[in-house]
Design a protein around this motif. Structure first.
Motif, PDB file in Angstrom:
ATOM      1  N   ALA A  69       0.830  -1.203   0.000  1.00 29.01           N
ATOM      2  CA  ALA A  69       0.000   0.000   0.000  1.00 29.01           C
ATOM      3  C   ALA A  69       0.866   1.255   0.000  1.00 29.01           C
ATOM      4  O   ALA A  69       0.593   2.221  -0.718  1.00 29.01           O
ATOM      5  N   LEU A  70       1.933   1.243   0.802  1.00 27.87           N
ATOM      6  CA  LEU A  70       2.795   2.416   0.861  1.00 27.87           C
ATOM      7  C   LEU A  70       3.574   2.580  -0.440  1.00 27.87           C
ATOM      8  O   LEU A  70       3.765   3.695  -0.919  1.00 27.87           O
ATOM      9  N   ALA A  71       4.001   1.460  -1.031  1.00 30.19           N
ATOM     10  CA  ALA A  71       4.725   1.532  -2.304  1.00 30.19           C
ATOM     11  C   ALA A  71       3.833   2.127  -3.390  1.00 30.19           C
ATOM     12  O   ALA A  71       4.273   2.969  -4.177  1.00 30.19           O
ATOM     13  N   LYS A  72       2.579   1.695  -3.408  1.00 27.70           N
ATOM     14  CA  LYS A  72       1.643   2.201  -4.405  1.00 27.70           C
ATOM     15  C   LYS A  72       1.284   3.660  -4.176  1.00 27.70           C
ATOM     16  O   LYS A  72       0.867   4.353  -5.101  1.00 27.70           O
ATOM     17  N   ALA A  73       1.436   4.105  -2.938  1.00 31.77           N
ATOM     18  CA  ALA A  73       1.093   5.499  -2.619  1.00 31.77           C
ATOM     19  C   ALA A  73       2.048   6.470  -3.301  1.00 31.77           C
ATOM     20  O   ALA A  73       1.678   7.616  -3.581  1.00 31.77           O
ATOM     21  N   SER A  74       3.260   6.011  -3.571  1.00 35.00           N
ATOM     22  CA  SER A  74       4.262   6.832  -4.274  1.00 35.00           C
ATOM     23  C   SER A  74       4.432   8.207  -3.639  1.00 35.00           C
ATOM     24  O   SER A  74       4.289   9.242  -4.306  1.00 35.00           O
ATOM     25  N   LEU A  75       4.750   8.213  -2.359  1.00 37.81           N
ATOM     26  CA  LEU A  75       5.004   9.482  -1.679  1.00 37.81           C
ATOM     27  C   LEU A  75       6.258  10.133  -2.251  1.00 37.81           C
ATOM     28  O   LEU A  75       7.247   9.460  -2.536  1.00 37.81           O
ATOM     29  N   LEU A  84      -2.432   7.742   1.219  1.00 36.95           N
ATOM     30  CA  LEU A  84      -2.489   6.561   2.077  1.00 36.95           C
ATOM     31  C   LEU A  84      -3.920   6.123   2.361  1.00 36.95           C
ATOM     32  O   LEU A  84      -4.143   5.094   2.992  1.00 36.95           O
ATOM     33  N   GLY A  85      -4.896   6.922   1.901  1.00 34.62           N
ATOM     34  CA  GLY A  85      -6.291   6.595   2.176  1.00 34.62           C
ATOM     35  C   GLY A  85      -6.593   6.665   3.660  1.00 34.62           C
ATOM     36  O   GLY A  85      -7.397   5.880   4.175  1.00 34.62           O
ATOM     37  N   ALA A  86      -5.947   7.610   4.346  1.00 36.96           N
ATOM     38  CA  ALA A  86      -6.093   7.739   5.798  1.00 36.96           C
ATOM     39  C   ALA A  86      -7.072   8.863   6.145  1.00 36.96           C
ATOM     40  O   ALA A  86      -7.086   9.905   5.493  1.00 36.96           O
ATOM     41  N   ARG A  87      -7.860   8.621   7.193  1.00 36.80           N
ATOM     42  CA  ARG A  87      -8.824   9.632   7.631  1.00 36.80           C
ATOM     43  C   ARG A  87      -8.141  10.811   8.289  1.00 36.80           C
ATOM     44  O   ARG A  87      -8.601  11.944   8.192  1.00 36.80           O
ATOM     45  N   ASP A  88      -7.050  10.552   8.994  1.00 38.30           N
ATOM     46  CA  ASP A  88      -6.374  11.618   9.725  1.00 38.30           C
ATOM     47  C   ASP A  88      -4.923  11.236   9.978  1.00 38.30           C
ATOM     48  O   ASP A  88      -4.443  10.199   9.508  1.00 38.30           O
ATOM     49  N   ARG A  89      -4.205  12.067  10.733  1.00 43.97           N
ATOM     50  CA  ARG A  89      -2.781  11.857  10.963  1.00 43.97           C
ATOM     51  C   ARG A  89      -2.515  10.550  11.706  1.00 43.97           C
ATOM     52  O   ARG A  89      -1.545   9.844  11.413  1.00 43.97           O
ATOM     53  N   THR A  90      -3.358  10.241  12.681  1.00 43.81           N
ATOM     54  CA  THR A  90      -3.151   9.021  13.458  1.00 43.81           C
ATOM     55  C   THR A  90      -3.173   7.797  12.564  1.00 43.81           C
ATOM     56  O   THR A  90      -2.297   6.930  12.629  1.00 43.81           O
ATOM     57  N   GLN A  91      -4.182   7.706  11.698  1.00 44.09           N
ATOM     58  CA  GLN A  91      -4.294   6.547  10.820  1.00 44.09           C
ATOM     59  C   GLN A  91      -3.131   6.505   9.828  1.00 44.09           C
ATOM     60  O   GLN A  91      -2.625   5.426   9.490  1.00 44.09           O
ATOM     61  N   ALA A  92      -2.664   7.664   9.381  1.00 46.27           N
ATOM     62  CA  ALA A  92      -1.519   7.699   8.471  1.00 46.27           C
ATOM     63  C   ALA A  92      -0.274   7.153   9.162  1.00 46.27           C
ATOM     64  O   ALA A  92       0.503   6.394   8.562  1.00 46.27           O
ATOM     65  N   VAL A  93      -0.072   7.520  10.419  1.00 48.14           N
ATOM     66  CA  VAL A  93       1.097   7.049  11.160  1.00 48.14           C
ATOM     67  C   VAL A  93       1.001   5.545  11.414  1.00 48.14           C
ATOM     68  O   VAL A  93       1.996   4.818  11.296  1.00 48.14           O
ATOM     69  N   ILE A  94      -0.188   5.061  11.744  1.00 48.31           N
ATOM     70  CA  ILE A  94      -0.379   3.623  11.937  1.00 48.31           C
ATOM     71  C   ILE A  94      -0.002   2.878  10.655  1.00 48.31           C
ATOM     72  O   ILE A  94       0.687   1.846  10.681  1.00 48.31           O
ATOM     73  N   ARG A  95      -0.419   3.392   9.515  1.00 55.49           N
ATOM     74  CA  ARG A  95      -0.112   2.734   8.245  1.00 55.49           C
ATOM     75  C   ARG A  95       1.381   2.798   7.926  1.00 55.49           C
ATOM     76  O   ARG A  95       1.930   1.892   7.294  1.00 55.49           O
ATOM     77  N   ALA A  96       2.035   3.859   8.371  1.00 54.74           N
ATOM     78  CA  ALA A  96       3.478   3.956   8.176  1.00 54.74           C
ATOM     79  C   ALA A  96       4.198   2.878   8.991  1.00 54.74           C
ATOM     80  O   ALA A  96       5.169   2.280   8.521  1.00 54.74           O
ATOM     81  N   TYR A  97       3.719   2.607  10.191  1.00 59.02           N
ATOM     82  CA  TYR A  97       4.288   1.530  11.003  1.00 59.02           C
ATOM     83  C   TYR A  97       3.973   0.165  10.388  1.00 59.02           C
ATOM     84  O   TYR A  97       4.832  -0.718  10.341  1.00 59.02           O
ATOM     85  N   GLU A  98       2.750  -0.018   9.942  1.00 55.15           N
ATOM     86  CA  GLU A  98       2.336  -1.305   9.359  1.00 55.15           C
ATOM     87  C   GLU A  98       3.170  -1.679   8.143  1.00 55.15           C
ATOM     88  O   GLU A  98       3.411  -2.850   7.875  1.00 55.15           O
TER      89      GLU A  98
END
Length: 217
Positions: free
Chosen positions: A147-153, A195-209
């Motif tokens: 998911a993070l790779a596809k996000a292409s940050l 990242l398809g995240a609702r807010d900063r918290t969810q974005a950070v969780i996905r970064a850890y995942e």
């Protein structure tokens, strides 16, 4: 006026939270529920801005209630999960489901009030140290990496995500990267969208995942 729905199977806890929140001029408790099974119906009828959600309840727990609420409602309220122990796996799962943050049941009254005002203002209750400890017991997932790779940050967006994970506000990120505050807001918005995240918290969780950020960072 910010409307709050209290969800906890202990009446004494609900009474204490109501007393704290109703004493504030800009906050009103609009309803109460004793189990997660009641949440969706009450939210649809009362339209609260924030749900204070107990993470452990006998029938439908806070994780399932949060996931259902945030995935089925078009314009759901913010959810703050309330827990006894900050290292509870239930908390991590609730954050993954989209909760904007968490509070400990022993939190001081002023912390509870600030938490409600923070999420109403569109911010997240991001506690970097606590989330890092929670992430330590969860190995990165392959789907998270994909998911993070596809996000292409972009390189700048990656920098911003790391600073978000460290708990920095937009103003602090702007100072750290020598950027304008509006530019930072744009980068944060792009990170959330990618990242398809609702807010900063969810974005950070996905970064850890994904393993993009590790607990050792």
């Amino acid at each position: 006026m910010a409307g709050v729905l209290l969800v906890d199977d202990e009446e004494l806890i609900r009474a204490g939270l109501r007393a704290i929140l109703d004493s504030e001029p800009d906050i009103e408790v609009v309803g109460e529920a004793g189990d997660g099974a009641e949440v969706a119906g009450l939210v649809a009828r009362l339209r609260p801005d924030v749900v204070l959600m107990d993470v452990r309840m006998p029938k439908v727990d806070g994780i399932r209630a949060t996931a259902h609420l945030l995935s089925t409602m078009e314009d759901p309220p913010k959810v703050i999960v309330v827990t006894t122990f900050e290292n509870d796996d239930y908390v991590y799962d609730a954050l993954r489901a989209g909760a904007s943050g968490f509070l400990l049941k022993r939190a001081r009254p002023e912390e509870i009030v600030t938490a409600v005002r923070t999420v109403v203002a569109g911010e997240s209750l991001l506690f970097p140290a606590a989330i890092r400890r929670l992430a330590e017991s969860h190995r990165p997932e392959e789907k998270g990496r994909d998911a993070l790779a596809k996000a292409s940050l972009t390189e700048r967006e990656s920098e911003v995500l790391r600073l978000m994970a460290a708990g920095l506000s937009n103003v602090e990120i702007a100072g750290k990267l020598f950027l304008g505050i509006q530019t930072v807001k744009t980068h944060v918005g792009n990170v959330l969208a990618k990242l398809g995240a609702r807010d900063r918290t969810q974005a950070v969780i996905r970064a850890y995942e994904s393993g993009f950020i590790t607990p050792a960072c």
